[in-house]
Motif scaffolding. Structure first.
Motif, PDB file in Angstrom:
ATOM      1  N   UNK A 451     -12.921  -7.102   2.915  1.00  0.00           N
ATOM      2  CA  UNK A 451     -12.396  -7.124   1.298  1.00  0.00           C
ATOM      3  C   UNK A 451     -11.724  -8.355   1.117  1.00  0.00           C
ATOM      4  N   UNK A 452     -12.156  -8.894  -0.088  1.00  0.00           N
ATOM      5  CA  UNK A 452     -11.570 -10.369  -0.329  1.00  0.00           C
ATOM      6  C   UNK A 452     -10.018 -10.407  -0.709  1.00  0.00           C
ATOM      7  N   UNK A 453      -9.575 -11.416  -0.475  1.00  0.00           N
ATOM      8  CA  UNK A 453      -8.266 -11.674  -0.720  1.00  0.00           C
ATOM      9  C   UNK A 453      -7.968 -12.931  -1.861  1.00  0.00           C
ATOM     10  N   UNK A 454      -7.041 -12.529  -2.725  1.00  0.00           N
ATOM     11  CA  UNK A 454      -6.178 -11.448  -2.933  1.00  0.00           C
ATOM     12  C   UNK A 454      -6.784 -10.174  -3.168  1.00  0.00           C
ATOM     13  N   UNK A 455      -6.153  -8.919  -2.850  1.00  0.00           N
ATOM     14  CA  UNK A 455      -6.668  -7.834  -3.252  1.00  0.00           C
ATOM     15  C   UNK A 455      -6.962  -7.510  -4.776  1.00  0.00           C
ATOM     16  N   UNK A 456      -8.218  -6.955  -5.122  1.00  0.00           N
ATOM     17  CA  UNK A 456      -8.524  -6.950  -6.572  1.00  0.00           C
ATOM     18  C   UNK A 456      -8.218  -5.354  -7.033  1.00  0.00           C
ATOM     19  N   UNK A 457      -7.928  -4.401  -6.209  1.00  0.00           N
ATOM     20  CA  UNK A 457      -7.531  -3.074  -6.415  1.00  0.00           C
ATOM     21  C   UNK A 457      -6.584  -2.563  -5.383  1.00  0.00           C
ATOM     22  N   UNK A 458      -5.899  -1.616  -5.559  1.00  0.00           N
ATOM     23  CA  UNK A 458      -4.886  -0.925  -4.616  1.00  0.00           C
ATOM     24  C   UNK A 458      -5.692  -0.089  -3.846  1.00  0.00           C
ATOM     25  N   UNK A 459      -4.894   0.443  -2.807  1.00  0.00           N
ATOM     26  CA  UNK A 459      -5.520   1.126  -1.736  1.00  0.00           C
ATOM     27  C   UNK A 459      -4.998   2.648  -1.677  1.00  0.00           C
ATOM     28  N   UNK A 460      -5.540   3.693  -1.490  1.00  0.00           N
ATOM     29  CA  UNK A 460      -5.179   4.964  -1.481  1.00  0.00           C
ATOM     30  C   UNK A 460      -5.551   5.705  -0.072  1.00  0.00           C
ATOM     31  N   UNK A 461      -4.562   5.835   0.752  1.00  0.00           N
ATOM     32  CA  UNK A 461      -4.743   6.461   2.046  1.00  0.00           C
ATOM     33  C   UNK A 461      -4.562   8.091   1.883  1.00  0.00           C
ATOM     34  N   UNK A 462      -5.576   8.536   1.836  1.00  0.00           N
ATOM     35  CA  UNK A 462      -5.958  10.044   1.539  1.00  0.00           C
ATOM     36  C   UNK A 462      -5.394  10.938   2.680  1.00  0.00           C
ATOM     37  N   UNK A 463      -4.307  11.461   2.458  1.00  0.00           N
ATOM     38  CA  UNK A 463      -3.782  12.248   3.721  1.00  0.00           C
ATOM     39  C   UNK A 463      -4.058  13.762   3.635  1.00  0.00           C
ATOM     40  N   UNK A 464      -5.099  14.018   2.511  1.00  0.00           N
ATOM     41  CA  UNK A 464      -5.552  15.583   2.533  1.00  0.00           C
ATOM     42  C   UNK A 464      -6.641  15.896   3.369  1.00  0.00           C
ATOM     43  N   UNK A 465      -6.784  17.191   3.422  1.00  0.00           N
ATOM     44  CA  UNK A 465      -7.912  17.447   4.539  1.00  0.00           C
ATOM     45  C   UNK A 465      -9.261  17.139   3.951  1.00  0.00           C
ATOM     46  N   UNK A 466      -9.987  16.414   4.951  1.00  0.00           N
ATOM     47  CA  UNK A 466     -11.448  15.959   4.731  1.00  0.00           C
ATOM     48  C   UNK A 466     -12.373  16.805   5.272  1.00  0.00           C
ATOM     49  N   UNK A 467     -13.757  16.498   4.901  1.00  0.00           N
ATOM     50  CA  UNK A 467     -14.752  17.384   5.392  1.00  0.00           C
ATOM     51  C   UNK A 467     -15.191  17.023   6.733  1.00  0.00           C
ATOM     52  N   UNK A 468     -14.727  15.912   7.317  1.00  0.00           N
ATOM     53  CA  UNK A 468     -15.218  15.173   8.598  1.00  0.00           C
ATOM     54  C   UNK A 468     -14.730  16.013   9.809  1.00  0.00           C
ATOM     55  N   UNK A 469     -15.389  16.080  10.817  1.00  0.00           N
ATOM     56  CA  UNK A 469     -14.996  16.936  12.150  1.00  0.00           C
ATOM     57  C   UNK A 469     -13.596  16.326  12.523  1.00  0.00           C
ATOM     58  N   UNK A 470     -13.404  15.131  12.331  1.00  0.00           N
ATOM     59  CA  UNK A 470     -11.844  14.364  12.977  1.00  0.00           C
ATOM     60  C   UNK A 470     -10.880  15.068  12.192  1.00  0.00           C
ATOM     61  N   UNK A 471     -11.244  15.457  10.860  1.00  0.00           N
ATOM     62  CA  UNK A 471      -9.992  16.081  10.163  1.00  0.00           C
ATOM     63  C   UNK A 471     -10.075  17.470   9.974  1.00  0.00           C
ATOM     64  N   UNK A 472     -11.034  18.071  10.366  1.00  0.00           N
ATOM     65  CA  UNK A 472     -11.129  19.541  10.157  1.00  0.00           C
ATOM     66  C   UNK A 472     -10.023  20.274  11.171  1.00  0.00           C
ATOM     67  N   UNK A 473      -9.646  19.557  12.088  1.00  0.00           N
ATOM     68  CA  UNK A 473      -8.644  20.337  13.228  1.00  0.00           C
ATOM     69  C   UNK A 473      -7.274  19.910  13.108  1.00  0.00           C
ATOM     70  N   UNK A 474      -7.099  19.080  12.055  1.00  0.00           N
ATOM     71  CA  UNK A 474      -5.741  18.744  11.724  1.00  0.00           C
ATOM     72  C   UNK A 474      -4.737  19.507  10.668  1.00  0.00           C
TER      73      UNK A 474
END
Length: 679
Positions: A451-474
């Motif tokens: 991603x180019x610098x300077x950042x042109x949009x902010x970041x959202x780290x989604x701490x919700x439950x995801x549909x992936x296998x890695x997140x289904x057990x957390x």
């Protein structure tokens, strides 16, 4: 010979399987309708748009972009369809222009699958219109023709669809713009414009253009240029190292490049060193050619890959362009494979239906033979498409194995040995790595998400439950911890790739729940201040950052950058917000939305660690906030779309290897360099 059409002219179509290519000066939405002989569209199920991109014989792109390719198979459209209308509309989200008269005239072309142009049309004469019927493919006496239409509508998509007698026109227009907004929210930032394919020494093997292999998407299409931030401030007394052409740091006038700002055009607040308000990567001259390519391979063998074989001013820029070229090549070759498989499936289904509908096939073994023949042809088509894909993937894999070890620290994974030789840089890099992307068809290849610098949009780290296998057990607590650890890894990388004193990190942790995950930032001393706690701490940080945005915006608009208050921190700012929306009142929410919208243009960036479902209590108020941020996840998840064909890519976060101390070692050096710079 290509027919250059004007409004109202028509031209016969020599084949049934075609591509319609769209080129515009701004991102546009591409759609198509299937109408009867009078042009009437009988229901929303006859409209292909980003929310429903595939209809029988028709496929349109899934998101807004300056360049589009629509796939058409006229033999596969229903018999009741006599008109296929190609529609273009300006998106309503973001800062898109409100009318076609404000941008260059869109260009559309009908081509064969081999790229040969059949007919083209430049849509001129548009003014207040925001939607237009560009072309019409129509059936006349058993043959198909194309007509240049160019009918614009100031009322937008709703007026256009209503003119085609669609009863649900307004609702469908809203659904289309909603789908486009969702696509923009999940799309990775578009790369800058790529050079012509002939300038690249490395080319992935081109897909075969067998007429039965589906619409092989041409490679090397030009990507869209991201918006340029007008604000890039250098610290008042920080390092001011001159940059050679192609290096990225304090901008110096480039020989033969008029218009480059001089370093002494403005003064820092309080009489300090210079402040450069130019974008550090804006160039007024063509880059030098790429380095010499590797020696040619043996006859019949693919070209041996070389790291940095794309054009650019420096090795860093060449590697950046090469990674984006690999990204695009993999996206398009996978699109060609999926298109070929879809075509094989639809062809087999059509042949099976014909066999079952013919009474003669029910006598003897004719029906069984017809079905076996259809399945055999299907297997042959899929096998041929897979061979092409495997060939392209093998070449890209070989290239990835060469490119990955050559990447600089800003582009490298945390397990790359380059981090063990880390030194605080003197210049801001061109881009930063935010993780990896891969597709199921080519699981061995990991494409760096740069991603180019300077950042042109902010970041959202989604701490919700995801549909992936890695997140289904957390559970939710574990996901929040992983989310903040991922945010810390991103923040550490951003600190590490900036020169001393040119990047400042703030943290809001209202309940203090993130103390353990934030320990690397707190204990090494790289934060501007301890994490803000409680309502009072949250209000103080937000007030200071919103005031900073207001002051810099006023100074820039007034053309008086030297009027900034003495002592104003001119470095790039990052605000990490943990556990949102807990502990945030309405005023704080509005301030966060303001920072997300206005902050990036003046060097203030937002990183949210939040579960969107937990913020549902605010209703639709926060939807614009989430859409303005690039969503990333702390676990592998299929949620990011490429800017070319809109595949759902699996994103993997850039986590530090278990037990590794590299992050703390890097942050310790960053903190020491900042203390020296402050003195």
């Amino acid at each position: 010979m290509t027919a250059e059409l004007t409004r109202g002219q028509n031209h016969p179509l020599p084949r049934a399987r075609l591509e319609i290519r769209v080129s515009a000066d701004t991102p546009v939405v591409a759609a198509a309708t299937l109408g009867d002989e009078n042009g009437k569209v009988h229901g929303v199920e006859r409209v292909a748009h980003p929310g429903t991109p595939t209809l029988p014989g028709l496929e349109v792109p899934r998101q807004a972009a300056p360049d589009h390719r629509l796939a058409v198979d006229l033999d596969a459209v229903p018999d009741a369809v006599h008109r296929v209308s190609v529609l273009l509309a300006l998106p309503t989200a973001g800062t898109a222009p409100a009318r076609f008269g404000a941008v260059a005239a869109p260009f559309v072309a009908v081509t064969g699958l081999d790229g040969s142009e059949v007919a083209s049309y430049t849509i001129t004469g548009l003014e207040a219109e925001s939607a237009v019927v560009a072309l019409e493919l129509y059936r006349r006496q058993g043959a198909w023709k194309v007509r240049a239409v160019g009918q614009g509508y100031a009322g937008g998509l709703a007026a256009l669809l209503g003119d085609q007698d669609l009863p649900q026109a307004h609702q469908l227009a809203g659904d289309i713009h909603e789908a486009v907004a969702r696509g923009l929210a999940r799309s990775v930032p578009a790369p800058p414009a790529r050079t012509a394919d002939g300038d690249r020494a490395r080319q992935a093997a081109a897909p075969a253009h067998d007429p039965d292999l589906g619409a092989a998407a041409p490679q090397g299409a030009t990507g869209s240029v991201p918006p340029v931030s007008p604000y890039d401030v250098r610290a008042a007394s920080g390092p001011q190292t001159s940059a050679a052409p192609g290096q990225h740091g304090t901008q110096q006038p480039h020989p033969g490049g008029p218009g480059e700002p001089s370093a002494d055009q403005s003064s820092a607040p309080g009489g300090g060193g210079p402040i450069d308000y130019s974008h550090p990567r804006r160039r007024n001259a063509a880059p030098p050619p790429p380095p010499p390519a590797a020696p040619p391979a043996a006859p019949g063998q693919p070209t041996r890959p070389v790291a940095g074989d794309a054009t650019g001013w420096s090795m860093e820029e060449r590697l950046y362009n090469q990674v984006w070229g690999m990204f695009e090549d993999l996206a398009r070759t996978t699109a060609a494979y999926r298109s070929a498989v879809d075509f094989a499936d639809s062809r087999m289904e059509k042949e099976l239906d014909q066999a079952l509908s013919d009474p003669r096939s029910r006598i003897g073994g004719q029906g069984d033979a017809a079905r076996e023949a259809a399945r055999a042809r299907h297997g042959q088509l899929v096998s041929q498409a897979r061979e092409v894909l495997d060939r392209d993937v093998a070449q890209l894999l070989a290239e990835a194995e060469v490119v990955e070890p050559a990447l600089p620290a800003a582009y490298a994974r945390w397990d790359n040995p380059v981090w063990h030789a880390y030194r605080v840089p003197m210049e801001i890099p061109m881009a930063v790595r935010l993780g990896d992307l891969h597709l199921s068809e080519a699981d061995r290849i990991r494409i760096p998400l740069l991603v180019r610098l300077p950042l042109e949009r902010g970041l959202w780290i989604d701490s919700g439950r995801s549909g992936s296998l890695d997140g289904s057990f957390a559970d939710s607590h574990e996901m929040r911890r992983l989310g903040l650890e991922t945010a810390v890894a991103h923040a550490a990388r951003l600190l590490a790739v900036h020169p001393a004193g040119e990047f400042t990190v703030h943290v809001i942790d209202p309940a203090g729940s993130g103390a353990q995950a934030l320990a690397p930032l707190v204990q090494t001393g790289v934060l501007a201040a301890p994490p803000a706690l409680g309502a009072a701490g949250t209000a103080d940080v937000l007030a200071r950052l919103t005031q900073r945005v207001d002051l810099v915006q006023m100074a820039l608009r007034a053309g008086a950058p030297d009027a900034l208050p003495p002592g104003l921190d001119t470095s790039q700012q990052l605000l990490i917000v943990n556990d949102f929306p807990h502990g945030f009142d309405d005023r704080a929410v509005n301030q966060l939305r303001y920072l997300a919208d206005e902050g990036p243009t003046v060097g203030v960036h937002l990183m949210m660690v939040a579960d969107r479902e937990e913020s549902a209590g605010y209703g639709p108020l926060l939807d614009p906030l989430w859409r303005s941020l690039l969503r990333l996840t702390p676990v592998a998840d299929d949620h990011l779309a490429d800017p070319w064909v809109g595949h759902a890519w699996t994103y993997e976060p850039p986590l530090v290897p278990p037990g590794s101390q590299v992050l703390r070692q890097v942050l310790t050096q960053v903190a020491a360099a900042r203390r020296s710079w402050d003195r």
